[in-house]
Design an enzyme around this catalytic site. Structure first.
Site, PDB file in Angstrom:
ATOM      1  N   ARG A   1      53.337  48.758  38.255  1.00  0.00           N
ATOM      2  CA  ARG A   1      53.830  48.859  39.692  1.00  0.00           C
ATOM      3  C   ARG A   1      55.169  48.654  39.860  1.00  0.00           C
ATOM      4  O   ARG A   1      55.574  48.825  40.974  1.00  0.00           O
ATOM      5  CB  ARG A   1      52.781  47.626  40.240  1.00  0.00           C
ATOM      6  CG  ARG A   1      52.915  47.417  41.760  1.00  0.00           C
ATOM      7  CD  ARG A   1      51.893  46.282  42.148  1.00  0.00           C
ATOM      8  NE  ARG A   1      51.899  46.089  43.600  1.00  0.00           N
ATOM      9  CZ  ARG A   1      52.012  45.114  44.181  1.00  0.00           C
ATOM     10  NH1 ARG A   1      52.648  44.091  43.666  1.00  0.00           N
ATOM     11  NH2 ARG A   1      52.004  44.935  45.570  1.00  0.00           N
TER      12      ARG A   1
ATOM     13  N   ILE B   1      54.345  48.488  50.050  1.00  0.00           N
ATOM     14  CA  ILE B   1      53.471  48.849  49.081  1.00  0.00           C
ATOM     15  C   ILE B   1      52.549  47.657  48.927  1.00  0.00           C
ATOM     16  O   ILE B   1      52.622  46.437  49.093  1.00  0.00           O
ATOM     17  CB  ILE B   1      54.356  48.569  47.514  1.00  0.00           C
ATOM     18  CG1 ILE B   1      53.307  48.847  46.508  1.00  0.00           C
ATOM     19  CG2 ILE B   1      54.880  47.307  47.349  1.00  0.00           C
ATOM     20  CD1 ILE B   1      54.009  49.212  45.051  1.00  0.00           C
ATOM     21  N   SER B   2      51.238  48.198  49.147  1.00  0.00           N
ATOM     22  CA  SER B   2      50.074  47.500  49.356  1.00  0.00           C
ATOM     23  C   SER B   2      49.765  46.305  48.298  1.00  0.00           C
ATOM     24  O   SER B   2      50.280  46.401  47.200  1.00  0.00           O
ATOM     25  CB  SER B   2      48.939  48.343  49.600  1.00  0.00           C
ATOM     26  OG  SER B   2      48.749  49.020  50.706  1.00  0.00           O
ATOM     27  N   HIS B   3      48.994  45.390  48.736  1.00  0.00           N
ATOM     28  CA  HIS B   3      48.311  44.381  47.636  1.00  0.00           C
ATOM     29  C   HIS B   3      47.846  45.255  46.546  1.00  0.00           C
ATOM     30  O   HIS B   3      47.057  46.083  46.733  1.00  0.00           O
ATOM     31  CB  HIS B   3      47.493  43.418  48.459  1.00  0.00           C
ATOM     32  CG  HIS B   3      47.957  42.478  49.136  1.00  0.00           C
ATOM     33  ND1 HIS B   3      48.438  42.911  50.506  1.00  0.00           N
ATOM     34  CD2 HIS B   3      48.113  41.216  49.298  1.00  0.00           C
ATOM     35  CE1 HIS B   3      48.715  41.836  51.297  1.00  0.00           C
ATOM     36  NE2 HIS B   3      48.897  40.867  50.501  1.00  0.00           N
TER      37      HIS B   3
END
Length: 216
Positions: A38, A64-66
């Site tokens: 990530r 950027i999502s969880h």
């Protein structure tokens, strides 16, 4: 660009958290989260926090999502290897990379030119590739490549994009957050006939808004 033992160790801790605290059961989703670095998709200032369950800013006012959101949306798709998947909102490319790691055939579209360029370069550096990567309007989807087995929308739509449902095969599933406020409701639509859909609801989430047209 380095994926160190420290990064890999932090991913293992994240996967344990997603499994035990969030309740992710699909082992293939967890394996993909464990595989994809990530931190490659984030700005350097946030690298120390890349494996915390938090969203972070990326270019063009997006996020950027969880990791938990990525895992939950992906699990709801019920992906099988070689599923043909349309992703609306490539963003940094992290969600795309997770789908590819699961063996999906990914077609992805992004309206922000900066993010389109960034993700394209990142995929090249990682030696991975979606089947098709487009710079365009997510509301229109990619009708030339339809039908799709699954569709994932990574931004909150004010209304249900019917053009996307038309690009879903019968038996296919679309996961999409819907709502005009700061929080949206996450839904899964299953296409049970050319004109009928089953709708399921999965709680409140916070996504950036889904916008039309393109932004150069």
């Amino acid at each position: 660009m380095q994926d160190s033992f420290l990064h890999k160790g932090k991913r293992r801790i994240l996967v344990k958290y997603l499994k035990e605290k969030i309740g992710i059961k699909d082992e293939r989703v967890l394996a993909a989260i464990d595989t994809v670095p990530r931190h490659f998709f984030m700005e350097s200032v946030f690298l120390d926090y890349a494996y915390e369950d938090r969203a972070f800013p990326i270019a063009a006012g997006q996020t950027i999502s969880h990791p938990s959101t990525v895992a939950e949306q992906t699990e709801l798709l019920e992906i099988e290897r070689s599923d043909k998947i349309l992703e609306i909102g490539t963003g940094s490319g992290y969600q795309t990379a997770v789908l590819i790691a699961m063996g999906a055939l990914v077609y992805t579209i992004e309206r922000q030119k900066g993010l389109y360029d960034f993700s394209k370069q990142m995929f090249k550096k990682m030696n991975i590739s979606p089947i098709h990567q487009a710079f365009g309007d997510g509301f229109e989807g990619l009708p030339f490549f339809a039908p799709f087995d699954k569709i994932i929308v990574t931004c909150g739509a004010g209304e249900l994009p019917m053009a996307l449902l038309r690009q879903l095969r019968v038996g296919g599933k679309m996961v999409i957050p819907l709502g005009v406020e700061e929080e949206q409701v996450l839904y899964r639509f299953t296409k049970i006939s050319p004109t009928e859909f089953e709708k399921e609801q999965f709680g409140l989430y916070k996504f950036v808004p889904m916008l039309g047209n393109i932004n150069k």
